[in-house]
Motif scaffolding. Structure first.
Motif, PDB file in Angstrom:
ATOM      1  N   LYS A 121      -4.373  -1.264   2.191  1.00 50.63           N
ATOM      2  CA  LYS A 121      -3.648  -0.133   1.651  1.00 50.63           C
ATOM      3  C   LYS A 121      -4.416   0.598   0.579  1.00 50.63           C
ATOM      4  O   LYS A 121      -4.783   0.063  -0.366  1.00 50.63           O
ATOM      5  N   ALA A 122      -4.222   1.886   0.544  1.00 53.55           N
ATOM      6  CA  ALA A 122      -4.595   2.691  -0.519  1.00 53.55           C
ATOM      7  C   ALA A 122      -3.666   3.041  -1.757  1.00 53.55           C
ATOM      8  O   ALA A 122      -2.755   3.676  -1.827  1.00 53.55           O
ATOM      9  N   LEU A 123      -4.007   1.931  -2.642  1.00 51.39           N
ATOM     10  CA  LEU A 123      -3.038   1.994  -3.959  1.00 51.39           C
ATOM     11  C   LEU A 123      -3.441   2.996  -4.736  1.00 51.39           C
ATOM     12  O   LEU A 123      -4.436   3.447  -4.737  1.00 51.39           O
ATOM     13  N   ARG A 124      -2.610   3.240  -5.782  1.00 48.25           N
ATOM     14  CA  ARG A 124      -2.943   4.301  -6.732  1.00 48.25           C
ATOM     15  C   ARG A 124      -3.981   3.647  -7.432  1.00 48.25           C
ATOM     16  O   ARG A 124      -4.077   2.490  -7.913  1.00 48.25           O
ATOM     17  N   GLY A 125      -5.192   4.782  -7.791  1.00 48.06           N
ATOM     18  CA  GLY A 125      -6.161   4.077  -8.268  1.00 48.06           C
ATOM     19  C   GLY A 125      -7.184   3.412  -7.583  1.00 48.06           C
ATOM     20  O   GLY A 125      -8.249   3.299  -8.143  1.00 48.06           O
ATOM     21  N   SER A 126      -6.949   3.276  -6.266  1.00 45.68           N
ATOM     22  CA  SER A 126      -7.864   2.795  -5.369  1.00 45.68           C
ATOM     23  C   SER A 126      -9.278   3.794  -4.992  1.00 45.68           C
ATOM     24  O   SER A 126      -8.864   4.698  -4.637  1.00 45.68           O
ATOM     25  N   ASP A 127     -10.294   3.280  -5.177  1.00 43.09           N
ATOM     26  CA  ASP A 127     -11.373   4.359  -5.099  1.00 43.09           C
ATOM     27  C   ASP A 127     -12.195   4.049  -3.860  1.00 43.09           C
ATOM     28  O   ASP A 127     -13.059   4.666  -3.386  1.00 43.09           O
ATOM     29  N   GLU A 128     -11.927   2.685  -3.258  1.00 35.18           N
ATOM     30  CA  GLU A 128     -12.735   2.627  -2.205  1.00 35.18           C
ATOM     31  C   GLU A 128     -11.967   1.312  -1.387  1.00 35.18           C
ATOM     32  O   GLU A 128     -11.058   0.757  -1.863  1.00 35.18           O
TER      33      GLU A 128
END
Length: 176
Positions: free
Chosen positions: A116-123
């Motif tokens: 899941k692309a959480l807030r602040g995930s860069d990769e």
């Protein structure tokens, strides 16, 4: 201190690419992938209704600075950290599930799920081949092939995820 966690942390140095499982400043479980932004520090923090000694690490994008938003506290028993290879970001996308081609009518859709692309995930935080199916209740099931449909992740069409197309050699046969 837990020997496995201590030896894993001791073997790390700054600017290495890592994957860390621990807790954030609110005590919620988090997974962070990126670069170790500073040397790990031994700290005592609030954990499981008491104080416990663990390791404070900061994981983020290469140019980021250590701050509250990229910190992870690793406690013995449930904290883990390991060196990982840098992902080839040219193949990864951070979009809503709808951008994968998923819809209620889609059949035989496979993608490489990166988390899941959480807030602040860069990769991405994982690299798992999954089948994408609609369950008729507005949810999409991402299941690992050959597990009898066992759910790996479940979300709505608008959920933002990390994903990559399946390499051509792994694509299902046409007409399957």
């Amino acid at each position: 201190m837990h020997h496995d966690l201590e030896s894993a942390v001791a073997g790390l140095s700054g600017d290495e690419h890592v994957l860390a499982y621990g807790v954030d400043t609110r005590g919620h479980q988090v997974t962070r992938a990126g670069y170790l932004l500073a040397a790990p520090q031994r700290k005592t923090g609030q954990h499981d209704n008491g104080s416990e000694e663990g390791w404070l690490v900061h994981v983020g994008a290469r140019e980021a600075v250590p701050e509250r938003s990229n910190r992870v506290m690793l406690y013995p028993g449930n904290g883990r950290i390991a060196r990982t290879p840098e992902p080839d970001m040219s193949r990864w996308r951070k979009t809503p599930l709808t951008q994968t081609g998923a819809s209620a009518r889609t059949r035989n859709l496979q993608i490489v799920f990166g988390g899941k692309a959480l807030r602040g995930s860069d990769e991405p935080t994982e690299e798992t081949l999954v089948d994408v199916t609609y369950n008729t209740e507005g949810l999409y099931i991402l299941s690992i092939p050959d597990t009898g449909g066992m759910t790996h992740f479940q979300c709505r069409l608008a959920t933002t995820i990390w994903w990559a197309p399946v390499p051509a050699a792994n694509s299902p046969a046409i007409g399957a």
